[in-house]
Design a protein around this motif. Structure first.
Motif, PDB file in Angstrom:
ATOM      1  N   ARG A 278      15.339  -7.002  -6.329  1.00 59.66           N
ATOM      2  CA  ARG A 278      14.542  -5.865  -6.820  1.00 59.66           C
ATOM      3  C   ARG A 278      13.073  -6.249  -6.783  1.00 59.66           C
ATOM      4  N   ASN A 279      12.309  -5.528  -6.001  1.00 60.83           N
ATOM      5  CA  ASN A 279      10.854  -5.661  -6.006  1.00 60.83           C
ATOM      6  C   ASN A 279      10.343  -4.554  -6.914  1.00 60.83           C
ATOM      7  N   VAL A 280       9.756  -4.943  -8.034  1.00 62.24           N
ATOM      8  CA  VAL A 280       9.310  -3.997  -9.056  1.00 62.24           C
ATOM      9  C   VAL A 280       7.793  -3.865  -8.951  1.00 62.24           C
ATOM     10  N   PHE A 281       7.334  -2.673  -8.640  1.00 67.60           N
ATOM     11  CA  PHE A 281       5.909  -2.415  -8.465  1.00 67.60           C
ATOM     12  C   PHE A 281       5.387  -1.553  -9.608  1.00 67.60           C
ATOM     13  N   GLN A 282       4.280  -1.953 -10.175  1.00 67.04           N
ATOM     14  CA  GLN A 282       3.568  -1.131 -11.145  1.00 67.04           C
ATOM     15  C   GLN A 282       2.460  -0.442 -10.364  1.00 67.04           C
ATOM     16  N   LEU A 283       2.578   0.863 -10.208  1.00 71.71           N
ATOM     17  CA  LEU A 283       1.638   1.628  -9.390  1.00 71.71           C
ATOM     18  C   LEU A 283       0.372   1.956 -10.168  1.00 71.71           C
ATOM     19  N   LYS A 284      -0.677   2.219  -9.439  1.00 74.29           N
ATOM     20  CA  LYS A 284      -1.909   2.686 -10.064  1.00 74.29           C
ATOM     21  C   LYS A 284      -1.667   4.070 -10.647  1.00 74.29           C
ATOM     22  N   PHE A 285      -2.392   4.388 -11.710  1.00 72.11           N
ATOM     23  CA  PHE A 285      -2.233   5.659 -12.408  1.00 72.11           C
ATOM     24  C   PHE A 285      -2.351   6.831 -11.434  1.00 72.11           C
ATOM     25  N   GLY A 286      -1.351   7.720 -11.476  1.00 71.42           N
ATOM     26  CA  GLY A 286      -1.370   8.929 -10.670  1.00 71.42           C
ATOM     27  C   GLY A 286      -0.953   8.757  -9.214  1.00 71.42           C
ATOM     28  N   LYS A 287      -0.470   7.579  -8.821  1.00 73.67           N
ATOM     29  CA  LYS A 287      -0.161   7.321  -7.421  1.00 73.67           C
ATOM     30  C   LYS A 287       1.337   7.333  -7.101  1.00 73.67           C
ATOM     31  N   ALA A 288       2.169   7.735  -8.058  1.00 78.64           N
ATOM     32  CA  ALA A 288       3.622   7.686  -7.845  1.00 78.64           C
ATOM     33  C   ALA A 288       4.071   8.598  -6.700  1.00 78.64           C
ATOM     34  N   SER A 289       3.618   9.811  -6.673  1.00 77.98           N
ATOM     35  CA  SER A 289       4.047  10.744  -5.613  1.00 77.98           C
ATOM     36  C   SER A 289       3.653  10.239  -4.232  1.00 77.98           C
ATOM     37  N   GLU A 290       2.454   9.725  -4.122  1.00 80.69           N
ATOM     38  CA  GLU A 290       1.981   9.188  -2.843  1.00 80.69           C
ATOM     39  C   GLU A 290       2.811   7.968  -2.430  1.00 80.69           C
ATOM     40  N   ALA A 291       3.137   7.112  -3.401  1.00 83.95           N
ATOM     41  CA  ALA A 291       3.937   5.913  -3.111  1.00 83.95           C
ATOM     42  C   ALA A 291       5.348   6.288  -2.668  1.00 83.95           C
ATOM     43  N   VAL A 292       5.958   7.254  -3.342  1.00 86.65           N
ATOM     44  CA  VAL A 292       7.310   7.690  -2.968  1.00 86.65           C
ATOM     45  C   VAL A 292       7.297   8.263  -1.556  1.00 86.65           C
ATOM     46  N   GLU A 293       6.296   9.032  -1.238  1.00 84.22           N
ATOM     47  CA  GLU A 293       6.196   9.608   0.105  1.00 84.22           C
ATOM     48  C   GLU A 293       6.046   8.510   1.162  1.00 84.22           C
ATOM     49  N   LEU A 294       5.260   7.494   0.860  1.00 81.62           N
ATOM     50  CA  LEU A 294       5.128   6.369   1.787  1.00 81.62           C
ATOM     51  C   LEU A 294       6.457   5.644   1.966  1.00 81.62           C
ATOM     52  N   TRP A 295       7.233   5.510   0.876  1.00 80.08           N
ATOM     53  CA  TRP A 295       8.514   4.814   0.978  1.00 80.08           C
ATOM     54  C   TRP A 295       9.516   5.568   1.834  1.00 80.08           C
ATOM     55  N   ARG A 296       9.364   6.866   1.940  1.00 85.40           N
ATOM     56  CA  ARG A 296      10.244   7.619   2.834  1.00 85.40           C
ATOM     57  C   ARG A 296      10.053   7.162   4.281  1.00 85.40           C
ATOM     58  N   LYS A 297       8.848   6.680   4.573  1.00 89.54           N
ATOM     59  CA  LYS A 297       8.558   6.161   5.918  1.00 89.54           C
ATOM     60  C   LYS A 297       8.833   4.662   6.016  1.00 89.54           C
TER      61      LYS A 297
END
Length: 98
Positions: free
Chosen positions: A5-24
């Motif tokens: 498990r790679n656990v990332f703490q994202l910058k505030f407000g960046k969850a949607s952008e990160a999830v979209e990147l992970w789809r790629k």
């Protein structure tokens, strides 16, 4: 069986952008590492947490998959975009016993 498990703490407000990147990014890992991959986000606990969970048959398979993925130019380009969204992170490795 090994669960990583790679656990990332994202910058505030960046969850949607990160999830979209992970789809790629997810197919890049699956192809190069031959791992079973899941992307998880927080429901409770610390906000803006994203977990990349992977299953491998052994630590040797994890190490081979990690080298293969990290050696990919496509992965390095993708990861540069994702890492800009990350505040911190850590890795957990578990052995499945049951």
């Amino acid at each position: 069986m090994i669960v990583v498990r790679n656990v990332f703490q994202l910058k505030f407000g960046k969850a949607s952008e990160a999830v979209e990147l992970w789809r790629k990014g997810k197919p890049l890992i699956e192809k190069s590492s031959q791992a079973s991959v899941r992307v998880l986000t927080d429901v409770t606990g610390q906000f803006y947490t994203l977990v990349l969970e992977m299953e491998f048959k052994s630590m040797a398979d994890f190490e081979r998959g990690h080298r293969s993925t990290a050696g990919s130019a496509a992965w390095r380009g993708w990861y540069k975009k994702f890492s800009a969204l990350v505040q911190s992170g850590h890795r957990e490795i578990f052995q499945v016993v049951d």
